[in-house]
Design an enzyme around this catalytic site. Structure first.
Site, short mmCIF file in Angstrom:
data_model
loop_
_atom_site.label_atom_id
_atom_site.label_comp_id
_atom_site.label_asym_id
_atom_site.label_seq_id
_atom_site.Cartn_x
_atom_site.Cartn_y
_atom_site.Cartn_z
N ARG A 148 -50.53 -44.28 -71.69
CA ARG A 148 -51.99 -44.39 -71.68
C ARG A 148 -52.41 -44.84 -70.28
O ARG A 148 -51.89 -45.83 -69.78
CB ARG A 148 -52.49 -45.37 -72.76
CG ARG A 148 -52.24 -44.84 -74.18
CD ARG A 148 -53.01 -45.62 -75.21
NE ARG A 148 -54.41 -45.26 -75.26
CZ ARG A 148 -55.32 -45.95 -75.96
NH1 ARG A 148 -54.97 -47.03 -76.63
NH2 ARG A 148 -56.58 -45.57 -75.97
N ASN B 155 -63.81 -50.65 -70.63
CA ASN B 155 -63.51 -50.97 -72.03
C ASN B 155 -63.86 -49.75 -72.89
O ASN B 155 -64.37 -48.74 -72.38
CB ASN B 155 -64.29 -52.22 -72.47
CG ASN B 155 -63.81 -52.76 -73.81
OD1 ASN B 155 -62.61 -52.91 -74.03
ND2 ASN B 155 -64.73 -53.03 -74.72
N LYS B 156 -63.61 -49.86 -74.16
CA LYS B 156 -63.81 -48.76 -75.11
C LYS B 156 -65.16 -48.08 -74.89
O LYS B 156 -66.17 -48.73 -74.69
CB LYS B 156 -63.71 -49.34 -76.53
CG LYS B 156 -63.93 -48.37 -77.66
CD LYS B 156 -63.02 -47.17 -77.64
CE LYS B 156 -61.55 -47.50 -77.59
NZ LYS B 156 -60.68 -46.29 -77.45
N ARG C 131 -52.03 -50.47 -80.18
CA ARG C 131 -53.22 -50.25 -79.35
C ARG C 131 -53.88 -51.57 -79.01
O ARG C 131 -53.58 -52.61 -79.60
CB ARG C 131 -54.19 -49.28 -80.04
CG ARG C 131 -54.48 -49.62 -81.52
CD ARG C 131 -55.84 -49.25 -81.92
NE ARG C 131 -56.81 -49.99 -81.12
CZ ARG C 131 -57.12 -51.26 -81.35
NH1 ARG C 131 -56.59 -51.94 -82.35
NH2 ARG C 131 -58.00 -51.87 -80.59
N GLY C 132 -54.85 -51.49 -78.07
CA GLY C 132 -55.46 -52.70 -77.55
C GLY C 132 -54.62 -53.17 -76.38
O GLY C 132 -53.38 -53.21 -76.46
N ALA C 133 -55.30 -53.50 -75.29
CA ALA C 133 -54.59 -53.71 -74.02
C ALA C 133 -53.51 -54.79 -74.09
O ALA C 133 -52.40 -54.60 -73.59
CB ALA C 133 -55.61 -54.04 -72.94
N ALA C 134 -53.82 -55.94 -74.72
CA ALA C 134 -52.84 -57.03 -74.75
C ALA C 134 -51.64 -56.66 -75.62
O ALA C 134 -50.48 -56.96 -75.27
CB ALA C 134 -53.50 -58.31 -75.26
N LYS D 189 -55.53 -58.04 -67.16
CA LYS D 189 -56.45 -56.90 -67.19
C LYS D 189 -57.04 -56.61 -65.80
O LYS D 189 -57.77 -55.63 -65.64
CB LYS D 189 -57.61 -57.16 -68.16
CG LYS D 189 -57.23 -57.76 -69.51
CD LYS D 189 -56.71 -56.72 -70.46
CE LYS D 189 -56.36 -57.30 -71.83
NZ LYS D 189 -57.48 -57.73 -72.62
N CYS E 201 -65.45 -52.26 -80.76
CA CYS E 201 -64.02 -51.94 -80.83
C CYS E 201 -63.24 -53.12 -81.43
O CYS E 201 -63.78 -53.92 -82.19
CB CYS E 201 -63.48 -51.56 -79.46
SG CYS E 201 -61.87 -50.73 -79.51
N ASP F 152 -60.07 -53.27 -70.96
CA ASP F 152 -58.78 -52.64 -70.68
C ASP F 152 -58.40 -52.83 -69.23
O ASP F 152 -57.21 -52.94 -68.90
CB ASP F 152 -58.81 -51.16 -71.06
CG ASP F 152 -58.83 -51.04 -72.57
OD1 ASP F 152 -59.92 -51.14 -73.16
OD2 ASP F 152 -57.74 -50.91 -73.15
O1 LIG Z 1 -60.95 -51.00 -75.77
C1 LIG Z 1 -60.17 -51.62 -76.46
C2 LIG Z 1 -59.11 -50.97 -77.27
O2 LIG Z 1 -59.05 -49.57 -77.08
P1 LIG Z 1 -57.95 -48.71 -77.86
O3 LIG Z 1 -58.18 -48.92 -79.31
O4 LIG Z 1 -58.22 -47.30 -77.39
O5 LIG Z 1 -56.59 -49.19 -77.38
C3 LIG Z 1 -60.16 -53.12 -76.44
O6 LIG Z 1 -61.44 -53.65 -76.32
C4 LIG Z 1 -59.36 -53.57 -75.20
O7 LIG Z 1 -58.12 -52.89 -75.17
C5 LIG Z 1 -59.08 -55.06 -75.25
O8 LIG Z 1 -58.19 -55.36 -76.31
P2 LIG Z 1 -57.30 -56.70 -76.25
O9 LIG Z 1 -58.26 -57.82 -76.00
O10 LIG Z 1 -56.63 -56.80 -77.58
O11 LIG Z 1 -56.34 -56.57 -75.10
#
Ligand SMILES: O=C(COP(=O)(O)O)[C@H](O)[C@H](O)COP(=O)(O)O
Length: 323
Positions: free
Chosen positions: A71, A215-216, A23-26, A241, A136, A205
């Site tokens: 997703r 974002n979250k 999880r997390g966009a990156a 993003k 988040c 995201d």
């Molecule tokens: O909202 C979330 C994660 O949501 P979830 O837990 O539902 O995936 C993060 O703030 C972004 O994805 C950025 O993350 P990153 O900076 O790591 O890309």
């Protein structure tokens, strides 16, 4: 594996993204790029695709579609698939395979570099002695705080737990490991603690062409409160993003997740017949965000469209679609 059936590794990655183990966009983006490389390796071995370049290409497109459906909100996922598939070239399966593996590796390297570069930019916005508030778990946002610490600044953090899945716990652990003193709070305590905070740092995201930050869930309320308390808020977001489809007026789909993440079945039964909704993300209007920090520097949200036009002049290609 048939000519359009994804390799097991792709199915596993798709499942892990859908269930949020990844999880997390990156992190989603790099897992998707790596899954395409695994698909290429598997397809180069499979009977149906090993000697047929057209079948190989079809299997890559099918794998990308499977990954894309997991997703809907984080645009880094289709952007990763686009990056790899647009670099797939060659008239033999071996050349095609190599081009996909190379593109996947280049994408992941670029992602790491971009995060490091944006971390330095975001760190410049933080001063020695600052307290930051997080929401988040964002690796881009953490990169800014960690870079500030590496610059020798003393930073402490107020970390929102982030209901319903409490990704704030991951943030708290990682900041603790980076030597940042952490105070964990429930989401509804955020406004009270903003008076003790110098900067809010969140991830994204997707970033829309009008500067809206997706974002979250809870980010937009935090941003409005931060503005009301006079606390600057930045979003740390690599350019993967940026959402190319929003350049032509499309909106970003907000993922609705299972109600079981919000309320346990026993409690729900006790309360009786009610509706439960679980949107995973929200949109912060550009007027409530002070800066978008990218690997190309920081931008006021309203001007991000200029960077988007530079990077996605030709709009959003769909290389996973059947020709
Ligand atoms: O909202 C979330 C994660 O949501 P979830 O837990 O539902 O995936 C993060 O703030 C972004 O994805 C950025 O993350 P990153 O900076 O790591 O890309």
């Amino acid at each position: 594996m048939t000519d359009t059936e994804p390799a097991p590794a792709v199915g596993d990655t798709a499942e892990s993204i859908a269930t949020m183990e990844i999880r997390g966009a990156a992190t989603i983006a790099s897992a998707a790029a790596e899954a395409l490389a695994e698909q290429a390796e598997a397809a180069a071995e499979a009977d149906a695709t090993a000697t047929d370049p057209a079948a190989f290409r079809a299997s890559m497109r099918a794998a990308a579609r499977t990954l894309r459906e997991t997703r809907p909100t984080a645009v880094s996922l289709p952007n990763a698939l686009r990056y790899v598939l647009q670099r797939m070239e060659g008239d033999s399966v071996d050349r095609l395979r190599r081009s996909v593996v190379d593109a996947s590796e280049a994408f992941v390297r670029q992602l790491d570099r971009a995060q490091e570069d944006l971390g330095r930019v975001g760190a410049n916005r933080l001063a020695d002695g600052d307290t930051v508030m997080t929401h988040c778990h964002s690796t881009d946002a953490l990169a800014c705080i960690e870079a500030a610490v590496e610059q020798g600044k003393s930073i402490s953090a107020v970390v929102k737990e982030t209901r319903p899945r409490q990704q704030g716990h991951i943030t708290a652990e990682q900041l603790r490991d980076a030597g940042v003193p952490v105070t964990l709070i429930v989401d509804s305590a955020a406004r009270r603690y903003l008076d003790e905070v110098d900067h809010v740092v969140v991830g994204a995201d997707s970033i829309a062409a009008d500067g809206g930050v997706i974002n979250k869930i809870g980010t937009s309320g935090l941003a409005v409160n931060a503005r009301e308390r006079g606390v600057p808020i930045m979003t740390a977001a690599q350019t993967i993003k940026l959402h190319p489809e929003t350049l032509t007026g499309h909106t970003v789909e907000i993922e609705m997740r299972d109600e079981g993440e919000v309320i346990a079945p026993e409690s729900r039964d006790e309360i009786g017949e009610i509706a439960v909704e679980n949107p995973a993300f929200d949109v912060t209007p550009p007027r409530y965000m002070d800066a978008i920090v990218t690997e190309h520097g920081q931008f006021p949200p309203e001007s991000i469209v200029t960077l988007m036009r530079e990077l996605f002049g030709e709009g959003a290609a769909e290389p996973w679609a059947e020709p």
